[in-house]
Design a protein around this motif. Structure first.
Motif, PDB file in Angstrom:
ATOM      1  N   SER A 725      -3.808  -0.140   3.773  1.00 26.32           N
ATOM      2  CA  SER A 725      -2.592  -0.273   2.976  1.00 26.32           C
ATOM      3  C   SER A 725      -2.401  -1.729   2.558  1.00 26.32           C
ATOM      4  O   SER A 725      -3.026  -2.639   3.114  1.00 26.32           O
ATOM      5  N   GLN A 726      -1.493  -1.924   1.617  1.00 21.66           N
ATOM      6  CA  GLN A 726      -1.201  -3.267   1.126  1.00 21.66           C
ATOM      7  C   GLN A 726      -0.767  -4.172   2.269  1.00 21.66           C
ATOM      8  O   GLN A 726      -1.100  -5.354   2.316  1.00 21.66           O
ATOM      9  N   SER A 727      -0.050  -3.567   3.236  1.00 19.63           N
ATOM     10  CA  SER A 727       0.476  -4.395   4.324  1.00 19.63           C
ATOM     11  C   SER A 727      -0.632  -4.849   5.286  1.00 19.63           C
ATOM     12  O   SER A 727      -0.444  -5.788   6.053  1.00 19.63           O
ATOM     13  N   ASN A 728      -1.763  -4.153   5.276  1.00 21.04           N
ATOM     14  CA  ASN A 728      -2.881  -4.562   6.138  1.00 21.04           C
ATOM     15  C   ASN A 728      -3.670  -5.645   5.397  1.00 21.04           C
ATOM     16  O   ASN A 728      -4.848  -5.513   5.094  1.00 21.04           O
ATOM     17  N   SER A 729      -2.971  -6.748   5.120  1.00 18.42           N
ATOM     18  CA  SER A 729      -3.495  -7.700   4.148  1.00 18.42           C
ATOM     19  C   SER A 729      -4.807  -8.358   4.577  1.00 18.42           C
ATOM     20  O   SER A 729      -5.668  -8.626   3.761  1.00 18.42           O
ATOM     21  N   LYS A 730      -4.961  -8.568   5.872  1.00 14.95           N
ATOM     22  CA  LYS A 730      -6.173  -9.256   6.329  1.00 14.95           C
ATOM     23  C   LYS A 730      -7.422  -8.417   6.026  1.00 14.95           C
ATOM     24  O   LYS A 730      -8.424  -8.924   5.515  1.00 14.95           O
ATOM     25  N   VAL A 731      -7.329  -7.111   6.374  1.00 16.85           N
ATOM     26  CA  VAL A 731      -8.486  -6.238   6.151  1.00 16.85           C
ATOM     27  C   VAL A 731      -8.725  -6.077   4.647  1.00 16.85           C
ATOM     28  O   VAL A 731      -9.871  -6.116   4.173  1.00 16.85           O
ATOM     29  N   LEU A 732      -7.641  -5.934   3.922  1.00 13.30           N
ATOM     30  CA  LEU A 732      -7.777  -5.799   2.461  1.00 13.30           C
ATOM     31  C   LEU A 732      -8.459  -7.039   1.888  1.00 13.30           C
ATOM     32  O   LEU A 732      -9.319  -6.959   1.014  1.00 13.30           O
ATOM     33  N   GLN A 733      -8.081  -8.159   2.432  1.00 19.46           N
ATOM     34  CA  GLN A 733      -8.669  -9.416   1.967  1.00 19.46           C
ATOM     35  C   GLN A 733     -10.182  -9.464   2.272  1.00 19.46           C
ATOM     36  O   GLN A 733     -10.980  -9.829   1.415  1.00 19.46           O
ATOM     37  N   ILE A 734     -10.532  -9.040   3.471  1.00 20.97           N
ATOM     38  CA  ILE A 734     -11.962  -9.030   3.828  1.00 20.97           C
ATOM     39  C   ILE A 734     -12.722  -8.165   2.830  1.00 20.97           C
ATOM     40  O   ILE A 734     -13.772  -8.540   2.310  1.00 20.97           O
ATOM     41  N   LEU A 735     -12.165  -6.994   2.559  1.00 21.76           N
ATOM     42  CA  LEU A 735     -12.848  -6.064   1.655  1.00 21.76           C
ATOM     43  C   LEU A 735     -12.954  -6.659   0.251  1.00 21.76           C
ATOM     44  O   LEU A 735     -14.023  -6.711  -0.347  1.00 21.76           O
ATOM     45  N   CYS A 736     -11.801  -7.118  -0.255  1.00 25.39           N
ATOM     46  CA  CYS A 736     -11.776  -7.579  -1.652  1.00 25.39           C
ATOM     47  C   CYS A 736     -12.661  -8.806  -1.853  1.00 25.39           C
ATOM     48  O   CYS A 736     -13.294  -8.955  -2.894  1.00 25.39           O
ATOM     49  N   MET A 737     -12.710  -9.663  -0.856  1.00 26.48           N
ATOM     50  CA  MET A 737     -13.514 -10.879  -1.019  1.00 26.48           C
ATOM     51  C   MET A 737     -15.006 -10.589  -1.017  1.00 26.48           C
ATOM     52  O   MET A 737     -15.811 -11.447  -1.355  1.00 26.48           O
ATOM     53  N   ASN A 738     -15.367  -9.391  -0.581  1.00 28.62           N
ATOM     54  CA  ASN A 738     -16.798  -9.076  -0.492  1.00 28.62           C
ATOM     55  C   ASN A 738     -17.260  -8.056  -1.526  1.00 28.62           C
ATOM     56  O   ASN A 738     -18.345  -7.494  -1.393  1.00 28.62           O
ATOM     57  N   VAL A 739     -16.425  -7.821  -2.526  1.00 24.08           N
ATOM     58  CA  VAL A 739     -16.815  -6.853  -3.556  1.00 24.08           C
ATOM     59  C   VAL A 739     -17.910  -7.460  -4.427  1.00 24.08           C
ATOM     60  O   VAL A 739     -17.794  -8.598  -4.888  1.00 24.08           O
ATOM     61  N   THR A 740     -18.978  -6.678  -4.616  1.00 25.19           N
ATOM     62  CA  THR A 740     -20.073  -7.181  -5.458  1.00 25.19           C
ATOM     63  C   THR A 740     -20.053  -6.520  -6.835  1.00 25.19           C
ATOM     64  O   THR A 740     -20.521  -7.090  -7.812  1.00 25.19           O
ATOM     65  N   SER A 741     -19.538  -5.305  -6.920  1.00 28.19           N
ATOM     66  CA  SER A 741     -19.441  -4.648  -8.235  1.00 28.19           C
ATOM     67  C   SER A 741     -18.386  -3.557  -8.161  1.00 28.19           C
ATOM     68  O   SER A 741     -18.077  -3.059  -7.063  1.00 28.19           O
ATOM     69  N   CYS A 742     -17.794  -3.221  -9.300  1.00 30.27           N
ATOM     70  CA  CYS A 742     -16.857  -2.096  -9.270  1.00 30.27           C
ATOM     71  C   CYS A 742     -17.001  -1.215 -10.516  1.00 30.27           C
ATOM     72  O   CYS A 742     -17.465  -1.660 -11.564  1.00 30.27           O
ATOM     73  N   TYR A 743     -16.620   0.014 -10.334  1.00 25.30           N
ATOM     74  CA  TYR A 743     -16.818   1.031 -11.365  1.00 25.30           C
ATOM     75  C   TYR A 743     -15.535   1.843 -11.497  1.00 25.30           C
ATOM     76  O   TYR A 743     -14.905   2.156 -10.484  1.00 25.30           O
ATOM     77  N   PHE A 744     -15.166   2.189 -12.724  1.00 22.62           N
ATOM     78  CA  PHE A 744     -13.996   3.049 -12.934  1.00 22.62           C
ATOM     79  C   PHE A 744     -14.467   4.424 -13.396  1.00 22.62           C
ATOM     80  O   PHE A 744     -15.397   4.531 -14.214  1.00 22.62           O
ATOM     81  N   SER A 745     -13.814   5.433 -12.908  1.00 18.97           N
ATOM     82  CA  SER A 745     -14.201   6.800 -13.247  1.00 18.97           C
ATOM     83  C   SER A 745     -13.882   7.114 -14.709  1.00 18.97           C
ATOM     84  O   SER A 745     -12.843   6.705 -15.228  1.00 18.97           O
ATOM     85  N   THR A 746     -14.788   7.865 -15.312  1.00 24.60           N
ATOM     86  CA  THR A 746     -14.524   8.369 -16.663  1.00 24.60           C
ATOM     87  C   THR A 746     -14.458   9.894 -16.601  1.00 24.60           C
ATOM     88  O   THR A 746     -14.531  10.573 -17.626  1.00 24.60           O
ATOM     89  N   ALA A 747     -14.330  10.399 -15.392  1.00 22.74           N
ATOM     90  CA  ALA A 747     -14.430  11.839 -15.190  1.00 22.74           C
ATOM     91  C   ALA A 747     -13.365  12.640 -15.942  1.00 22.74           C
ATOM     92  O   ALA A 747     -13.607  13.770 -16.344  1.00 22.74           O
ATOM     93  N   TYR A 748     -12.203  12.086 -16.100  1.00 19.87           N
ATOM     94  CA  TYR A 748     -11.129  12.851 -16.770  1.00 19.87           C
ATOM     95  C   TYR A 748     -10.933  12.413 -18.219  1.00 19.87           C
ATOM     96  O   TYR A 748      -9.916  12.723 -18.820  1.00 19.87           O
ATOM     97  N   GLU A 749     -11.900  11.687 -18.777  1.00 19.71           N
ATOM     98  CA  GLU A 749     -11.760  11.245 -20.173  1.00 19.71           C
ATOM     99  C   GLU A 749     -12.320  12.291 -21.110  1.00 19.71           C
ATOM    100  O   GLU A 749     -13.500  12.605 -21.045  1.00 19.71           O
ATOM    101  N   ASN A 750     -11.558  12.873 -21.937  1.00 21.42           N
ATOM    102  CA  ASN A 750     -12.078  13.643 -23.071  1.00 21.42           C
ATOM    103  C   ASN A 750     -10.936  14.175 -23.941  1.00 21.42           C
ATOM    104  O   ASN A 750      -9.819  14.212 -23.537  1.00 21.42           O
TER     105      ASN A 750
END
Ligand code: AMP
Length: 750
Positions: A725-750
């Protein structure tokens, strides 16, 4: 005058029990004769048979003669311990045949012992102990409801708040189930019920997969201990259990003695402990009968680590010198004692490792006498099963029992079922259990439901009233134990030393469940066995100060005396937050399948997704990586409402790099796999934005683990948080700082 009490643990039947008593009497006779020769006066006081166990207490008058007597008494008693599988099974059969009766009795005991607790008094129970009055007056509660009471206890309020007697210690949940660590009244009964559960499931397991004399490679760890504001010790329940003498004794009885010394289990650096667990496991590889950790995550983590360090371990074994990476002095010293140069073992390990294909079957290869791999593999541990099967090759995986920091619930008495089908038979005498029937609500009701609950609840039913095939939330009312003097405090006058015994083993069982008490017991042990001279006043004062600090003992001791243990209750109608399905009955007690944690983890709009929904989506999407032989090492999720509309974010750590195209398909697959109608509907009308898949660097989840261990979680108890959750800021920070790539779904686009 001083006392010694020795209790011999469960004798399989009365006859052998009598033999035990006769033998003890004979031994005591010898001891008495010897002590009398040294001017001691021995007087046998009584022999009492208690619950198939035999108590004997006698007193003797000469200072210091106790040590001689103790040695005479305790040494043979150790040898007499025989773990009788059939008697454990018989006992389990007896108890489960009258599960209803045991439930009423258990509740009665709990309420009798705690009638004076403020919590129960305020609810107007007025001494009633029947289930009907109990349910009518005591409400169902969650941890949040009890928090103010537990807070007072941990702040040092020693009045009877939740229990008849003051609580002396606090248990800390792993904090990874619900994202934050919970304080729970320390529950010494947990040690007892843990042993009961361990012995029961062991007995059933051993019937199908008998193990020989030997040891177990156990990846177990003590966790950090913290002090509450009121000075109480708080640590994880498993740490308390591992510290207990009774744990060790039981492990011995069931041939599950850990290959590593205590210094490794309780080492201050879990990475060094893990290395040494692997090393010690290999030193004793021929003796290892099975491999264990509390949770499957820890098993997988251990063998992933092995892939990195195996050559270093081989060098250590070849040369008989511990790697310089082990810097904690206590660990170094303890492991160095058992490490001797063994080039042939090192060569054999080396050859076996290089001969493996991608580490498939490493466990049976290196531990040829292991019969199975054991640990909790159900619930949030299922995602690790695939990898664990890979390491285990042809060895059976057996799911361990079902419990929590709050208390134990059931034992796995059908060990041959695969982990996905594992069930747990409730032990009706370790707590009072109720079950809230849950029924899924329809789509219409779901849309109009404002709450986050997507189940209809009915009134809780009793253990024997549950129905096969139905789902329930577990509610527990359980025991905790506190120390009491069975004879009052008068007899403390004129004692030298305090010896603590309980109703299950000859020496110092329950008391060892807290840090202070285990230190005390270790100290006492040292004193009794190792220190040749008598105790001086300063030592005595030290012992007393320890005692006063850790338990509710208020008197000075001037010889050996007897303590008893009293049970006290700590949680009343506590909603555990776990959903189980009843798959059948063992005699009259239900067999439960763990379904999932109840709480929703992903919800933005009317969507309601649980940990299990997330797991299924990840499993579906991970299949797209299988062709490339890439695995999802670990995963978690987050609800991102910083954008409008909010959307789900899934974090993945992968075993190696994949290409954008595949990862984009994975992202779409994740989005489509959340089949919850509220989610699908919201996605279609864009009330929820496209799902985002973020790939994190290798080792990111190890950093998360490291963070939790730093907070006090034990490595073996770690469960990756499935939503941050947003309040678990330390863990969120660890995760976000280590992101190497991100992808957004197009599954519902049409
Ligand atoms: P803790 O918060 O560390 O006390 O973890 C307790 C929780 O772990 C339980 O409430 C369950 O959700 C989970 N758990 C414990 N044993 C099992 C099991 N055998 N199968 C599935 N989940 C389990």
């Amino acid at each position: 005058m001083s006392f010694v009490t020795v209790q011999f643990s469960s004798s399989p039947d009365l006859q052998s029990g009598c033999q035990v008593v006769v033998t003890i009497v004979a031994i005591c006779g010898l001891a008495a004769a010897a002590a009398t020769r040294s001017q001691g006066i021995i007087r046998f006081e009584r022999i009492v048979s208690l619950n198939r166990s035999y108590w004997m207490s006698h007193s003797f008058g000469r200072k210091r003669s106790w040590r001689f007597l103790l040695e005479a008494l305790l040494a043979p008693s150790e040898k007499m311990r025989v773990f009788n599988i059939e008697s454990v099974i018989d006992e389990f059969e007896t108890v489960t045949k009258s599960a209803g009766h045991h439930q009423r009795e258990t509740l009665r005991k709990i309420l009798e012992q705690n009638g004076k607790a403020e919590y129960l008094k305020n609810l107007g129970l007025g001494g009633r102990t029947d289930p009907e009055s109990y349910k009518a007056r005591v409400p169902l509660v969650t941890h949040g409801d009890l928090e103010p009471y537990i807070q007072r206890i941990s702040d040092g309020d020693s009045s009877p708040i939740l229990t008849g007697k003051p609580i002396t210690s606090i248990s800390l949940s792993s904090g990874t189930t619900q994202g934050k660590q919970k304080y729970l009244p320390f529950n010494e009964e947990l040690v007892q019920s843990t042993m009961q559960i361990f012995q029961t499931s062991y007995a059933f397991r051993n019937r199908e997969y008998p193990i020989g004399d030997g040891k177990a490679l156990q990846f177990i760890y003590g966790s950090k201990q913290v002090k509450t504001n009121g000075g109480l010790t708080a640590t994880t329940a498993t740490t308390n259990v591992y510290r207990s003498e009774q744990f060790k004794r039981t492990m011995n009885d069931i041939q599950s003695q850990c290959t590593s010394p205590d210094e490794v289990i309780f080492g201050s650096d879990y990475q060094q402990s893990l290395y040494c667990h692997l090393l010690c496991g290999l030193i004793y590889s021929d003796e290892v009968q099975f491999i264990f950790s509390t949770f499957a995550h820890s098993l997988v983590h251990s063998f992933r680590t092995f892939e990195q360090v195996w050559e270093e371990i081989c060098t250590d074994i070849r040369e008989g010198v511990l790697s310089s990476r082990i810097t904690v002095p206590s660990i170094r010293e303890a492991v160095s004692k058992i490490l001797v140069p063994n080039p042939s073992l090192a060569d054999s390990i080396y050859q076996k490792c290089v001969g493996l294909s991608n580490w498939y079957g490493v466990i049976p290869e290196l531990w040829p006498n292991a019969k199975y791999v054991y640990g909790v593999m159900t619930g949030s541990m299922e995602p690790y099963l695939k990898k664990l099967r890979h390491y285990a090759g042809n060895l059976p995986l057996m799911s361990a029992d079902y419990g929590s920091s709050e208390g134990w619930i059931g034992a796995n008495v059908n060990p041959s079922l695969p982990p996905e089908l594992a069930t747990f038979a409730v032990l009706p005498n370790i707590g009072y259990f109720e079950f809230i029937p849950l029924e899924k609500i329809g789509m219409q009701e779901l849309e109009s439901s404002l709450t986050s609950i997507h189940y209809k609840e009915a009134e809780p039913v009793d253990l024997t009233e549950v129905e096969v095939g139905k789902e329930y939330e577990v509610v527990i009312t359980n025991f905790a134990v506190t120390l009491t003097f069975p004879h009052g405090c008068d007899f403390l006058d004129g004692c030298d030393l305090l010896l603590v015994v309980n109703s299950h083993s000859p020496f110092t069982n329950n008391l060892t469940a807290t840090r202070e008490t285990s230190e005390f017991v270790a100290f006492l042990y040292l004193l009794v066995y190792k220190v040749p001279h008598c105790i001086n006043d300063a030592t005595l004062m030290f012992i007393i100060s320890k005692l006063m600090f850790c338990v509710t003992i208020v008197a000075c001791t001037k010889s050996i005396l007897v303590l008893g243990l009293h049970q006290k209750h700590s949680l009343y109608r506590y909603r555990l937050g776990d959903i189980v399905r009843v798959t059948g009955f063992h005699n009259c007690t239900p067999e439960l399948q763990f379904i999932r944690r109840r709480s929703l983890i992903l919800s933005i709009n009317i969507d309601k997704n649980t940990e299990k929904d997330l797991q299924l989506s990840v499993e579906a999407a991970a299949k797209l990586l299988a062709e490339e032989k890439i695995e999802v090492v670990d995963f978690t999720s987050h609800v991102d409402t910083s954008t409008e509309p909010g959307h789900y974010v899934i974090f993945w750590e992968l075993s190696s790099v994949s290409n954008d195209e595949i990862l984009h398909s994975c992202c779409n697959c994740l989005d489509l796999s959340f089949a919850d109608a509220g989610y699908v509907g919201s996605r279609k009308v864009s009330a929820i934005g496209p799902l985002e898949l973020r790939i994190v660097r290798k080792g990111t989840f190890d950093m998360v683990l490291h963070y939790y261990v730093g907070l006090g979680a034990a490595l073996s108890q770690f469960k990756a948080p499935r939503c941050v959750s947003q309040s678990n800021s330390k863990v969120l920070q660890i995760l976000c700082m280590n992101v190497t790539s991100c992808y957004f779904s197009t599954a519902y686009e049409n």
